[in-house]
Design an enzyme around this catalytic site. Structure first.
Site, PDB file in Angstrom:
ATOM      1  N   GLU A  92       0.785  -1.228   0.000  1.00  0.00           N
ATOM      2  CA  GLU A  92       0.000   0.000   0.000  1.00  0.00           C
ATOM      3  C   GLU A  92       0.820   1.283   0.000  1.00  0.00           C
ATOM      4  O   GLU A  92       0.369   2.306  -0.500  1.00  0.00           O
ATOM      5  CB  GLU A  92      -0.932   0.011   1.226  1.00  0.00           C
ATOM      6  CG  GLU A  92      -1.994  -1.070   1.220  1.00  0.00           C
ATOM      7  CD  GLU A  92      -3.016  -0.868   0.113  1.00  0.00           C
ATOM      8  OE1 GLU A  92      -3.241   0.289  -0.290  1.00  0.00           O
ATOM      9  OE2 GLU A  92      -3.578  -1.868  -0.366  1.00  0.00           O
ATOM     10  N   SER A 336     -30.464 -13.150  56.233  1.00  0.00           N
ATOM     11  CA  SER A 336     -29.613 -13.286  57.417  1.00  0.00           C
ATOM     12  C   SER A 336     -28.126 -13.350  57.086  1.00  0.00           C
ATOM     13  O   SER A 336     -27.313 -13.627  57.969  1.00  0.00           O
ATOM     14  CB  SER A 336     -30.003 -14.559  58.187  1.00  0.00           C
ATOM     15  OG  SER A 336     -31.326 -14.469  58.666  1.00  0.00           O
TER      16      SER A 336
END
Length: 668
Positions: A92, A336
C-alpha cells in the site's frame, strides 16, 4: 517612511529574499497552526470501540459492537504480526516512513498512467490519506482526494508515522461491520493478529480495498484470488490450498452479565478478564441442572483466593419474568447473610465473644419487635449457637450493642454499600435483611473472612486494579467467625464431616423473595442466589434448603487447597466476667459518642462541628441532656449537639418512661 524604504532598498538582494522568505514561512506556519486548531481531525470513529472479552487463556468469551454498530477494536503495531506490517507497507505505501503523508512520486505516477492509458492503473493514496478517509468517510471525488491529502499532512504532523499507522490498523475495513486488523483476525481466523500466516496476512491486506466483495464467508473465490495477488506482487510464494487458511469465526456470547457490567464501567476494546471458561461452564451447568423456584431463576459468583472472579453467572438463562437481569449486580435483601459481620464487629469492639451467653426471648426495641423465623424463642444460648442456628433476636441484640449506623458506616468505609429505602435511616432491621445489597458486595464480605479480615474489591479484569485492601476486622475475629460458621448444620441429605472446612451462612429475605447461600473454603468464596428477579414472593424457598445445596455442589468442583485462615486459634483464656453473660438492658443506652471518647470538634478557625448523638433500647421518644441541661432536638431530625467550648461534657439520654443512661466525653 521614506527612510524605511531607502533602508530596505539598500539591503543586498539575498538579504531581502531571506527576510521575505522568513516572513512567508512565519505567515504560512501561523495560518497552518490556526487551521489545525480550527479544524482538528475528527477521531470519533477511532474512539468508538467495540468491547470483546477474553478468558484467562486469551480465548474470546463475549463481545458487543461499538455505539455506531461496528466491530472496531483498538489496534497498535506492537500487537500485529511484523510480517503483516511488512506486507501492508510493501503493498500500500512503500515510502510510508519517508513522506509527510502525501507521496509526490505516487501521485505523479498515477497521473502519468491516467494520461497515457486513459484510466487509473494504480492509485496515489498513501496510508495516511486512506486513514483520513476512514476517519471521515466520503465519496471518491477529486475534492475528496484533496481533502484527504490535507488531512494526511495534518495527521502525520500531529501523530507521526507510528500514530497514523495505529489509526489505520484500528480502522481498516475488513468486511461487513468488521474494522481493524485485530477484529478482522478474530472474526475470520479465530485468533489474535499477533501471529498470522502469509495467507491470513495477505487477506487482511487485500480486504480494505474491496471489503464488500472480498469477504471470505460470502465470496471465498474472490478472497483467495485477492490474497494470492497480494502475495505474488510482494514476491511471496502462494501456499497450496489457500482456501484452507480462511475460516469464519465469531465472537461467542458466554459472559453476557460481565459484558454488560464492564460496558457500563466504560471498558472498550479487547479486555482480558479473570474468568475461566471451564469454571464458567461448570457453574452454569450446575445452575441449569437444578430446577429453579417457580417463575424464578439462579445466579452465582465464584471468587478465587486472590479475590479475582473465576465465574460470574448473573443469570442461568431461566425462563421467568426478569430472568435476563444480572443478579450479581442487582440490589436485593440479604436476609440473614449479614449476621456474621454484625457479630464480627461486636467481637472487634469487645462487647461480645463467641461463647457469650445471651437471651433469645421476646424483646421490643423501641417500636421494633423482631421474631425468629420458626416463631419459637430458644431461651439462653451462646453467640456461637445463635449464629449457627441463625436466631434473629440475638443478632438484633448484637446490632443494638454496636449501633446500626456504626455497622453501616463500617461496611461503607470498607467498600460495601447497604442501600436503604428512600428517606430511611439505618435501623436494627439491618440484622434481618432490611437493606439492599449486591451479590458482588456480599461476596466481598465473605471473602474478607478468608483473608484475615481484609476487604478487597473483587476484580474481573487482568491485571487486577492496584487497590489496597482495607481492614474490616482483625485476623483473630476472622478466625473466630470462620470457626463458628464451620459448625453450621448442612442441609438434609448432605453428609457432614468433623474435618470439613466449609464455612457458610444462608439467608432468606422477608416474604421469601430471595434465598441465599454464601460459603468460604480453602480461600475460595461462592455465593448463590435463587428467587424471582421481579421481586415477587416464591413461597417455600429458604436459603438452607434451596441455595445451600447448589452452593456446596459448586464448591465441590473447585480445586482443593490449604485453608489460609483455617488453622484454629490457640486455647483462649477464660472469658472476662463482662463477656460471660450479656445483661438485659431495659432502659436506653447511649451508643454514640461512647463513654470516655475524645472528640475533635473545634477546627483551626475555632468553629465547632456538631457531635452526633445516638441511643438504643428503652421506649422512644428520647430526651437528651448535656451537662444536666435539656437539648432541643427538632422532630424528625437526628439528635446532635454543638459544643460551646472545649472540655468535659456529661451526655445523658432519657426515654419516655424516665429511664436514663449517660456517658462522659472530652471535647477538643
Amino acid at each position: 517612511m521614506s527612510d524605511s524604504k531607502n533602508r530596505w532598498k539598500s539591503l543586498p538582494s539575498w538579504a531581502r529574499l531571506t527576510m521575505m522568505g522568513g516572513a512567508a514561512c512565519l505567515v504560512t506556519t501561523t495560518l497552518l497552526l490556526t487551521l489545525d486548531r480550527l479544524f482538528p481531525p475528527d477521531l470519533h470513529r477511532a474512539q468508538a470501540q467495540a468491547l470483546v472479552l477474553y478468558d484467562t487463556t486469551g480465548a474470546p468469551l463475549d463481545g458487543r459492537v461499538s455505539t455506531d454498530g461496528s466491530w472496531r477494536l483498538t489496534t497498535n503495531r506492537a500487537a500485529v504480526d511484523p510480517a503483516y506490517l511488512a506486507l501492508l507497507l510493501r503493498t500500500e505505501d512503500r515510502r510510508f516512513w519517508w513522506h509527510p503523508g502525501v507521496d509526490p512520486f505516487s501521485i505523479l505516477r498515477a497521473a502519468g498512467q491516467l494520461v497515457l492509458r486513459g484510466h487509473i492503473v494504480s492509485g496515489g493514496s498513501t496510508l495516511a490519506m486512506q486513514t483520513a478517509r476512514l476517519l471521515t468517510p466520503h465519496r471518491h471525488t477529486w475534492r475528496g482526494k484533496v481533502e484527504d491529502a490535507l488531512r494526511a499532512l495534518q495527521l502525520e504532523w500531529r501523530y507521526g508515522h507510528a500514530g497514523v499507522l495505529d489509526l489505520y490498523l484500528s480502522l481498516a475495513p475488513e468486511g461487513g461491520a468488521i474494522e481493524g486488523t485485530a477484529a478482522g483476525s478474530l472474526f475470520w481466523f479465530g485468533h489474535s493478529a499477533a501471529h498470522l500466516s502469509p495467507a491470513e496476512a495477505a487477506l487482511l491486506v487485500a480486504l480494505p480495498r474491496r471489503p464488500a466483495v472480498l469477504r471470505p464467508d460470502r465470496h471465498p473465490q474472490a478472497a483467495q484470488q485477492a490474497a494470492a495477488l497480494v502475495l505474488a506482487r510482494a514476491g511471496t510464494p502462494v501456499p497450496d490450498g489457500l482456501a484452507q487458511h480462511f475460516g469464519t469465526a465469531h465472537v461467542p456470547h458466554d459472559a453476557p452479565s460481565v459484558l454488560t457490567y464492564l460496558w457500563r464501567t466504560g471498558a472498550r476494546g479487547p479486555v482480558r478478564t479473570s474468568l475461566e471458561r471451564p469454571m464458567q461452564e461448570t457453574v452454569l451447568r450446575i445452575l441449569r441442572a437444578t430446577p429453579p423456584p417457580r417463575l424464578g431463576g439462579w445466579a452465582a459468583l465464584v471468587l478465587r483466593p486472590d479475590s479475582s472472579v473465576a465465574a460470574w453467572a448473573g443469570n442461568a438463562g431461566n425462563d421467568c419474568p426478569g430472568c435476563a437481569m444480572d443478579m450479581v449486580t442487582a440490589w436485593r435483601s440479604p436476609g440473614s447473610t449479614l449476621k456474621p459481620f454484625i457479630y464480627a464487629l461486636a467481637f472487634q469492639r469487645g462487647v461480645l465473644a463467641p461463647d457469650t451467653i445471651l437471651h433469645d426471648r421476646a424483646t421490643r426495641f423501641a417500636n421494633y419487635a423482631p421474631r425468629n423465623y420458626d416463631r419459637v424463642f430458644h431461651g439462653s444460648t451462646t453467640v456461637r449457637t445463635a449464629l449457627q442456628q441463625s436466631y434473629n433476636l440475638p443478632a438484633v441484640r448484637a446490632l443494638d450493642l454496636i449501633g446500626a449506623r456504626y455497622f453501616r458506616a463500617t461496611l461503607q468505609d470498607n467498600g460495601v454499600e447497604l442501600r436503604l429505602p428512600k428517606g430511611a435511616t439505618p435501623s436494627l432491621a439491618l440484622a434481618l435483611g432490611g437493606a439492599g445489597v449486591r451479590m458482588l458486595d456480599l461476596a466481598r464480605l465473605y471473602n474478607a473472612l478468608a483473608h484475615e479480615g481484609l476487604s478487597t474489591p473483587p476484580s474481573v479484569t487482568e491485571p487486577a486494579p492496584d487497590i489496597q485492601p482495607t481492614r474490616l476486622f482483625s485476623s483473630a475475629v476472622a478466625r473466630q467467625v470462620l470457626g463458628i460458621l464451620r459448625g453450621t448444620p448442612l442441609p438434609n441429605g448432605m453428609q457432614d464431616s468433623p474435618a470439613r472446612s466449609l464455612a457458610f451462612k444462608t439467608g432468606t429475605s422477608y416474604g421469601q423473595r430471595d434465598a441465599w447461600a454464601a460459603g468460604v473454603q480453602a480461600g475460595w468464596t461462592v455465593v448463590v442466589w435463587a428467587g424471582r428477579p421481579d421481586g415477587a414472593s416464591s413461597p417455600g424457598i429458604t436459603g438452607l434448603h434451596v441455595a445451600a445445596p447448589v452452593m456446596t455442589r459448586i464448591m465441590d468442583t473447585l480445586p482443593a487447597g490449604p485453608d489460609t485462615v483455617g488453622t484454629p486459634l490457640r486455647a483462649l483464656a477464660p472469658l472476662a466476667p463482662s463477656l460471660q453473660v450479656l445483661p438485659e438492658h431495659e432502659g436506653p443506652r447511649v451508643l454514640s459518642p461512647p463513654n470516655g471518647a475524645v472528640i475533635e470538634s473545634f477546627g483551626p478557625d475555632g468553629a465547632a462541628t456538631p457531635v452526633g448523638l445516638e441511643a438504643s433500647g428503652g421506649a422512644q421518644p428520647y430526651r437528651w441532656m448535656i451537662n444536666n441541661q435539656p437539648l432541643a432536638t427538632p422532630p424528625g431530625l437526628a439528635a446532635s449537639w454543638q459544643p460551646d467550648g472545649p472540655g468535659f461534657a456529661h451526655v445523658a439520654v432519657v426515654d419516655a418512661l424516665g429511664r436514663a443512661s449517660s456517658v462522659t466525653i472530652q471535647v477538643h
